[in-house]
Design an enzyme around this catalytic site. Structure first.
Site, mmCIF file in Angstrom:
data_model
loop_
_atom_site.group_PDB
_atom_site.id
_atom_site.type_symbol
_atom_site.label_atom_id
_atom_site.label_comp_id
_atom_site.label_asym_id
_atom_site.label_seq_id
_atom_site.Cartn_x
_atom_site.Cartn_y
_atom_site.Cartn_z
ATOM 1 N N HIS A 168 -3.136 -14.125 -8.531
ATOM 2 C CA HIS A 168 -1.765 -14.262 -9.023
ATOM 3 C C HIS A 168 -1.099 -15.405 -8.263
ATOM 4 O O HIS A 168 -1.443 -15.690 -7.119
ATOM 5 C CB HIS A 168 -1.039 -12.931 -8.762
ATOM 6 C CG HIS A 168 0.306 -12.814 -9.386
ATOM 7 N ND1 HIS A 168 1.436 -13.416 -8.863
ATOM 8 C CD2 HIS A 168 0.736 -12.116 -10.480
ATOM 9 C CE1 HIS A 168 2.491 -13.105 -9.606
ATOM 10 N NE2 HIS A 168 2.087 -12.326 -10.595
ATOM 11 N N ASP A 212 -4.258 -8.440 -1.745
ATOM 12 C CA ASP A 212 -3.158 -8.267 -2.690
ATOM 13 C C ASP A 212 -3.437 -6.978 -3.463
ATOM 14 O O ASP A 212 -4.296 -6.945 -4.336
ATOM 15 C CB ASP A 212 -3.093 -9.480 -3.623
ATOM 16 C CG ASP A 212 -2.103 -9.318 -4.770
ATOM 17 O OD1 ASP A 212 -1.515 -8.224 -4.916
ATOM 18 O OD2 ASP A 212 -1.924 -10.286 -5.531
ATOM 19 N N GLN A 268 -2.217 -4.504 -8.021
ATOM 20 C CA GLN A 268 -2.889 -3.799 -9.112
ATOM 21 C C GLN A 268 -3.902 -2.775 -8.597
ATOM 22 O O GLN A 268 -4.606 -2.144 -9.394
ATOM 23 C CB GLN A 268 -3.608 -4.810 -10.025
ATOM 24 C CG GLN A 268 -2.722 -5.899 -10.595
ATOM 25 C CD GLN A 268 -1.682 -5.368 -11.567
ATOM 26 O OE1 GLN A 268 -1.821 -4.282 -12.125
ATOM 27 N NE2 GLN A 268 -0.617 -6.143 -11.781
ATOM 28 N N LYS A 277 5.133 -1.003 -9.718
ATOM 29 C CA LYS A 277 3.921 -0.853 -10.531
ATOM 30 C C LYS A 277 3.286 0.526 -10.356
ATOM 31 O O LYS A 277 2.272 0.828 -10.982
ATOM 32 C CB LYS A 277 2.910 -1.950 -10.179
ATOM 33 C CG LYS A 277 3.393 -3.364 -10.478
ATOM 34 C CD LYS A 277 2.348 -4.391 -10.104
ATOM 35 C CE LYS A 277 2.900 -5.808 -10.167
ATOM 36 N NZ LYS A 277 3.184 -6.255 -11.530
ATOM 37 N N CYS A 329 1.223 -15.347 -14.751
ATOM 38 C CA CYS A 329 1.342 -15.884 -13.386
ATOM 39 C C CYS A 329 -0.034 -16.171 -12.802
ATOM 40 O O CYS A 329 -0.307 -15.887 -11.618
ATOM 41 C CB CYS A 329 2.120 -14.928 -12.486
ATOM 42 S SG CYS A 329 3.831 -14.721 -12.975
#
Length: 406
Positions: A121, A198, A201, A224, A361
């Site tokens: 991202h 990261d 997700q 999220k 993104c």
């Protein structure tokens, strides 16, 4: 897992959009919020609203207990050693920027390397571009396999003794690739580098154990994972965080302020300048309670069933291209031949189906895929096979409509 009962907890799902029952397939962008989270935030503002850490009055004590109680819930959720390793912030982007601006700029010099992947991202690319420019370090990319996965052999060939930082996504927001982050962390450490994951997700969809992964930093967002917007977490190993300087200065993060110099509070507060994100942190704590009650293993299993079903049904549509590996997280990124993804998303919206369209993104990844944009359907614990059936029907209507137009 009783999905029908779970859906009852999400008020937003019980509405019509353009005359059709809402089918929400955009949870990778942001998840919907259950009643327990909405009520927790509402109750804070109705009964406990006060600033934290500063006052000795009853409301201040209540608010502080709720805020720090949420931090403890996060600690247990990711299995961190201490709440000192749990920093509240605005989200994944802020967490990554904190590490890039503090750790990287303090520790990198010319000739050092930062290693990432092309699937990242933008929030896990741009901070490292800027850190590389500021320190004259070299930014390197682990190449991708043809199906959008990472091979450990390529990881070993890219990370060297000069590598000081490795930053990779746990799960690609475009491809659905689940990266072997534990193994990548081991390779990074063998070469003397630290690793940031990261988890935007990852954390919403699977058990995350930062000690098992042996990651140095793990960043994720609340919105999220059923929590409010504007709240996120940066986990960092205590030793590294203690050595790092804050990147935001002001109230709340100070110990003593003199005319020409100041000292900082201990962890985690030295990284939480200003009035904290109190209500949304409490909402994150309520979201963690909700997810734990459902069970992260149950969520992961449910999403795997949905992803497999979606791949099966969508692969039957002529002229539809799916991007990413066969085995994937709960999202499918795709394009219909000769139809712009924005047009696909518009027709689907007319049927009450919410999907994402654009570059997500991830423009370097779009160039790697040789497309300008894609459409994406992403699933969460409240989605069903019927939602996917509606998506497939909508895609067939889209194809029929543009076939007639073209």
């Amino acid at each position: 897992m009783d999905v029908k009962a779970i859906r009852e907890q999400f008020p937003v799902l019980h509405q019509e959009v353009n005359g059709h029952p809402l089918v929400y397939l955009d949870s990778s962008a942001t998840s919907q919020k259950p009643l327990s989270v909405i009520q927790a935030v509402d109750e804070y503002y109705r009964q406990h609203n006060s600033n934290v850490h500063r006052g000795v009055h009853t409301l201040g004590s209540r608010a502080t207990d709720l805020y720090e109680g949420a931090r403890e819930k996060v600690r247990r959720f990711i299995n961190a050693d201490s709440t000192a390793e749990v920093i509240f912030n605005r989200g994944t982007t802020t967490g990554i920027n904190t590490v890039a601006q503090s750790y990287a700029r303090q520790n990198l010099t010319a000739g050092d390397e930062i290693v990432i992947t092309p699937m990242e991202h933008h929030s896990n690319i741009i901070p490292w571009q800027q850190a590389a420019k500021a320190t004259r370090a070299t930014l390197k990319y682990i190449p991708l396999q043809a199906d959008g996965t990472v091979a450990l052999e390529d990881v070993r060939n890219t990370i060297t003794a000069n590598t000081k930082v490795v930053a990779v996504t746990h799960v690609s927001n475009v491809l659905g690739t689940v990266n072997p982050v534990k193994e990548i962390a081991q390779i990074a450490h063998e070469n003397g580098a630290v690793i940031l994951i990261d988890g935007a997700q990852g954390a919403p969809h699977m058990n995350v154990d930062v000690k098992e992964l042996d990651c140095d930093f793990y960043a994720f967002s609340g919105h999220k994972m059923c929590a409010p917007t504007g709240i996120g977490v940066l986990y960092g190993k205590k030793k590294l965080l203690n050595e790092m300087e804050p990147v935001e200065f002001g109230g709340e993060m100070i110990d003593f302020v003199n005319l020409y110099d100041s000292t900082w509070k201990e962890l985690p507060w030295k990284f939480e300048g200003g009035t904290p994100i109190i209500a949304d942190a409490i909402g994150l704590g309520a979201a963690i309670d909700f997810l734990n009650e459902v069970g992260m293993d149950n969520i992961l299993h449910h999403e795997k069933v949905l992803a497999d079903y979606a791949m099966e049904k969508m692969n039957e549509i002529d002229g539809l291209t799916i991007y990413g590996p066969e085995s994937r997280a709960a999202l499918v990124t795709f394009n219909l031949a000769d139809v712009h993804p924005h047009d696909t998303a518009t027709v689907l919206d007319a049927e009450g189906i919410a999907v994402r369209a654009g570059h997500h993104c991830a423009q370097p990844l779009m160039r790697w895929l040789d497309v300008t944009a894609t459409a994406r359907a992403s699933f969460y614990l409240y989605n069903t096979k019927e939602d996917i059936d509606h998506l497939v029907d909508g895609l067939l209507k889209t194809k029929e409509y543009f076939g007639d137009v073209l």
